[in-house]
Design a protein around this motif. Structure first.
Motif, PDB file in Angstrom:
ATOM      1  N   LEU A 143      49.768  67.693  42.400  1.00  0.00           N
ATOM      2  CA  LEU A 143      48.931  68.144  43.552  1.00  0.00           C
ATOM      3  C   LEU A 143      47.712  67.112  43.909  1.00  0.00           C
ATOM      4  O   LEU A 143      47.039  66.948  43.339  1.00  0.00           O
ATOM      5  N   ARG A 144      48.183  66.303  45.279  1.00  0.00           N
ATOM      6  CA  ARG A 144      47.455  65.626  45.339  1.00  0.00           C
ATOM      7  C   ARG A 144      46.334  65.457  46.391  1.00  0.00           C
ATOM      8  O   ARG A 144      46.516  66.298  47.546  1.00  0.00           O
ATOM      9  N   ALA A 145      45.540  64.740  46.835  1.00  0.00           N
ATOM     10  CA  ALA A 145      44.303  64.463  48.094  1.00  0.00           C
ATOM     11  C   ALA A 145      44.782  63.115  48.192  1.00  0.00           C
ATOM     12  O   ALA A 145      45.432  62.850  47.721  1.00  0.00           O
ATOM     13  N   ARG A 146      44.788  63.061  49.795  1.00  0.00           N
ATOM     14  CA  ARG A 146      45.323  61.870  50.601  1.00  0.00           C
ATOM     15  C   ARG A 146      44.069  61.705  51.734  1.00  0.00           C
ATOM     16  O   ARG A 146      43.728  62.237  52.245  1.00  0.00           O
ATOM     17  N   VAL A 147      43.551  60.600  51.615  1.00  0.00           N
ATOM     18  CA  VAL A 147      43.154  59.579  52.604  1.00  0.00           C
ATOM     19  C   VAL A 147      43.911  58.903  53.216  1.00  0.00           C
ATOM     20  O   VAL A 147      44.210  57.601  52.792  1.00  0.00           O
ATOM     21  N   GLY A 148      44.078  58.415  54.404  1.00  0.00           N
ATOM     22  CA  GLY A 148      44.483  57.589  55.405  1.00  0.00           C
ATOM     23  C   GLY A 148      43.922  56.577  56.759  1.00  0.00           C
ATOM     24  O   GLY A 148      43.057  57.541  57.303  1.00  0.00           O
ATOM     25  N   PHE A 149      44.489  56.019  56.931  1.00  0.00           N
ATOM     26  CA  PHE A 149      43.668  55.735  58.343  1.00  0.00           C
ATOM     27  C   PHE A 149      44.450  54.833  58.980  1.00  0.00           C
ATOM     28  O   PHE A 149      45.573  54.429  58.918  1.00  0.00           O
ATOM     29  N   ASP A 160      47.713  67.774  57.183  1.00  0.00           N
ATOM     30  CA  ASP A 160      46.421  66.211  57.118  1.00  0.00           C
ATOM     31  C   ASP A 160      45.745  67.200  58.339  1.00  0.00           C
ATOM     32  O   ASP A 160      46.147  67.929  59.060  1.00  0.00           O
ATOM     33  N   MET A 161      44.348  66.623  58.869  1.00  0.00           N
ATOM     34  CA  MET A 161      43.478  66.417  59.384  1.00  0.00           C
ATOM     35  C   MET A 161      43.207  65.286  60.131  1.00  0.00           C
ATOM     36  O   MET A 161      42.591  64.419  58.809  1.00  0.00           O
ATOM     37  N   GLN A 162      42.868  65.200  61.115  1.00  0.00           N
ATOM     38  CA  GLN A 162      42.572  63.945  61.973  1.00  0.00           C
ATOM     39  C   GLN A 162      40.915  63.954  62.368  1.00  0.00           C
ATOM     40  O   GLN A 162      40.785  64.459  62.730  1.00  0.00           O
ATOM     41  N   PHE A 163      40.359  63.007  61.894  1.00  0.00           N
ATOM     42  CA  PHE A 163      39.083  62.626  62.106  1.00  0.00           C
ATOM     43  C   PHE A 163      38.996  61.153  62.291  1.00  0.00           C
ATOM     44  O   PHE A 163      38.613  60.705  61.752  1.00  0.00           O
ATOM     45  N   GLY A 164      39.155  61.094  64.045  1.00  0.00           N
ATOM     46  CA  GLY A 164      38.899  59.084  64.949  1.00  0.00           C
ATOM     47  C   GLY A 164      40.441  59.129  64.270  1.00  0.00           C
ATOM     48  O   GLY A 164      40.874  58.893  64.824  1.00  0.00           O
ATOM     49  N   ARG A 165      40.357  57.747  63.906  1.00  0.00           N
ATOM     50  CA  ARG A 165      41.131  57.525  62.985  1.00  0.00           C
ATOM     51  C   ARG A 165      41.682  57.386  62.091  1.00  0.00           C
ATOM     52  O   ARG A 165      42.443  56.762  60.719  1.00  0.00           O
ATOM     53  N   TRP A 166      40.461  58.416  60.730  1.00  0.00           N
ATOM     54  CA  TRP A 166      40.768  58.507  60.019  1.00  0.00           C
ATOM     55  C   TRP A 166      41.591  59.887  59.260  1.00  0.00           C
ATOM     56  O   TRP A 166      41.189  61.241  60.198  1.00  0.00           O
ATOM     57  N   VAL A 167      42.365  60.145  57.855  1.00  0.00           N
ATOM     58  CA  VAL A 167      43.493  61.373  58.229  1.00  0.00           C
ATOM     59  C   VAL A 167      42.850  62.138  56.903  1.00  0.00           C
ATOM     60  O   VAL A 167      42.654  60.568  55.502  1.00  0.00           O
ATOM     61  N   VAL A 168      42.675  62.938  57.003  1.00  0.00           N
ATOM     62  CA  VAL A 168      42.438  63.956  54.892  1.00  0.00           C
ATOM     63  C   VAL A 168      43.280  64.815  55.173  1.00  0.00           C
ATOM     64  O   VAL A 168      43.642  65.393  55.645  1.00  0.00           O
ATOM     65  N   GLY A 169      44.138  64.691  54.142  1.00  0.00           N
ATOM     66  CA  GLY A 169      45.083  66.315  53.638  1.00  0.00           C
ATOM     67  C   GLY A 169      44.715  66.466  52.274  1.00  0.00           C
ATOM     68  O   GLY A 169      44.287  66.263  51.262  1.00  0.00           O
ATOM     69  N   ALA A 170      45.921  66.843  51.936  1.00  0.00           N
ATOM     70  CA  ALA A 170      46.264  67.351  50.936  1.00  0.00           C
ATOM     71  C   ALA A 170      48.178  67.756  50.380  1.00  0.00           C
ATOM     72  O   ALA A 170      48.538  68.011  51.159  1.00  0.00           O
ATOM     73  N   VAL A 171      48.891  67.411  49.252  1.00  0.00           N
ATOM     74  CA  VAL A 171      50.285  67.169  49.633  1.00  0.00           C
ATOM     75  C   VAL A 171      50.934  67.558  47.709  1.00  0.00           C
ATOM     76  O   VAL A 171      49.838  67.096  47.211  1.00  0.00           O
ATOM     77  N   GLY A 172      51.225  68.741  47.988  1.00  0.00           N
ATOM     78  CA  GLY A 172      51.984  69.500  46.777  1.00  0.00           C
ATOM     79  C   GLY A 172      53.569  69.238  46.373  1.00  0.00           C
ATOM     80  O   GLY A 172      54.286  68.837  47.867  1.00  0.00           O
ATOM     81  N   GLU A 173      53.854  68.329  45.540  1.00  0.00           N
ATOM     82  CA  GLU A 173      54.862  68.129  45.466  1.00  0.00           C
ATOM     83  C   GLU A 173      55.695  68.609  44.665  1.00  0.00           C
ATOM     84  O   GLU A 173      55.198  68.912  43.244  1.00  0.00           O
ATOM     85  N   VAL A 174      57.641  68.437  43.916  1.00  0.00           N
ATOM     86  CA  VAL A 174      57.851  69.007  42.352  1.00  0.00           C
ATOM     87  C   VAL A 174      59.205  68.259  43.410  1.00  0.00           C
ATOM     88  O   VAL A 174      60.157  68.022  43.616  1.00  0.00           O
ATOM     89  N   ALA A 175      59.361  67.643  41.298  1.00  0.00           N
ATOM     90  CA  ALA A 175      60.820  67.008  41.415  1.00  0.00           C
ATOM     91  C   ALA A 175      61.264  67.058  40.414  1.00  0.00           C
ATOM     92  O   ALA A 175      60.829  67.044  39.391  1.00  0.00           O
TER      93      ALA A 175
END
Length: 278
Positions: free
Chosen positions: A152-158, A107-122
């Motif tokens: 493999l997904r993008a993620r955008v958070g607050f 993840d990378m944070q810009f102010g209160r916004w957070v963007v990133g990427a995540v990979g999973e196996v299940a």
């Protein structure tokens, strides 16, 4: 004047105490993390799913299987028709299951916004089935089990205090295991195509909560839509099948190809997890 100075001093003291406390409630989400997750998976019921047939073996599943008298051999219908009293057997219904896996993200944070990427196996255990009924009477059930999946997904958070509220979406890949069962003993049934790869997409959202500087817990919902490969059954004569059998009825006496009507495997996942952040 003394009261004013004292009040100002108290205010400055409180501000000095409160500043570190507020800083602790707004952690920095930048950096890599690794985690585990598990949860409940429910297949998305497709009430309109049926079986499709290729009587002339031209590769197009647009034919009807009819009796020697011209009647629809599958007039009892399918599970979606809520068949009852046909004597053909029960519907093979969809089965909910569980999943568990590992994830790696950044993840990378810009102010209160957070963007990133995540990979999973299940690893997963969820079942999607469809059953058709003939006038014999007999039943014909196709089932696919989702064994494991990667995404493999993008993620955008607050960021809100110790919480990160996020939305996520991306591509997904899975492996399915196909199977077929019937109580029809008048015909032979041969698997001619069995593709176990499935690919598609995921989206959802959740909350990640900071328990400690390097430890978080997550709760999320993930919707998956995978397009599965073809699974084809050739229905033919078993050597003693009468010529009036609907599956080998003239002019095409070779047999009939049969598949399920949809190649979409949709699931709803409800997960809990834990991440270690670096």
């Amino acid at each position: 004047m003394l009261k004013t100075v004292s009040a100002a001093s108290v205010a400055l003291l409180l501000a000095g105490v409160a500043a570190p406390a507020l800083a602790q409630t707004a952690p920095d989400w930048s950096g890599p993390y690794i985690g585990v997750f598990g949860g409940f998976v429910q297949p998305n019921d497709d009430d309109n799913e049926t079986l499709r047939f290729d009587r002339d073996l031209d590769g197009t599943y647009d034919d009807s299987v009819v009796t020697a008298g011209g009647a629809n051999a599958f007039s009892p219908g399918f599970c979606a028709d809520q068949v009852s009293g046909t004597g053909a057997g029960p519907c093979d219904t969809d089965g909910s299951g569980v999943e568990g896996g590992v994830r790696l993200g950044y993840d990378m944070q810009f102010g209160r916004w957070v963007v990133g990427a995540v990979g999973e196996v299940a690893g997963t255990d969820v079942e999607d089935s469809v059953t058709g009924f003939s006038t014999t009477p007999a039943y014909y059930s196709f089932t696919r089990n989702l064994d494991h999946m990667a995404a493999l997904r993008a993620r955008v958070g607050f960021a809100a205090g110790p919480a990160l509220i996020y939305a996520t979406g991306g591509v997904a890949y899975g492996k399915v295991e196909n199977s077929f069962v019937t109580n029809n003993t008048a015909n032979s049934f041969t698997v001619t195509t069995d593709e176990d790869d499935a690919d598609g997409y995921q989206f959802g959202g959740g909350v990640e909560w900071r328990l400690a500087p390097s430890l978080t817990v997550t709760g999320e919902y993930i919707y998956s839509d995978l397009e599965t490969g073809e699974y084809n059954i050739r229905v033919a004569s078993n050597g003693t099948t009468p010529a009036t059998n609907p599956f080998i009825l003239a002019p095409n006496t070779t047999g009939t190809d049969m598949i399920r009507s949809t190649d979409s495997f949709k699931t709803h996942g409800f997960r809990l997890g834990m991440n270690v952040r670096f």
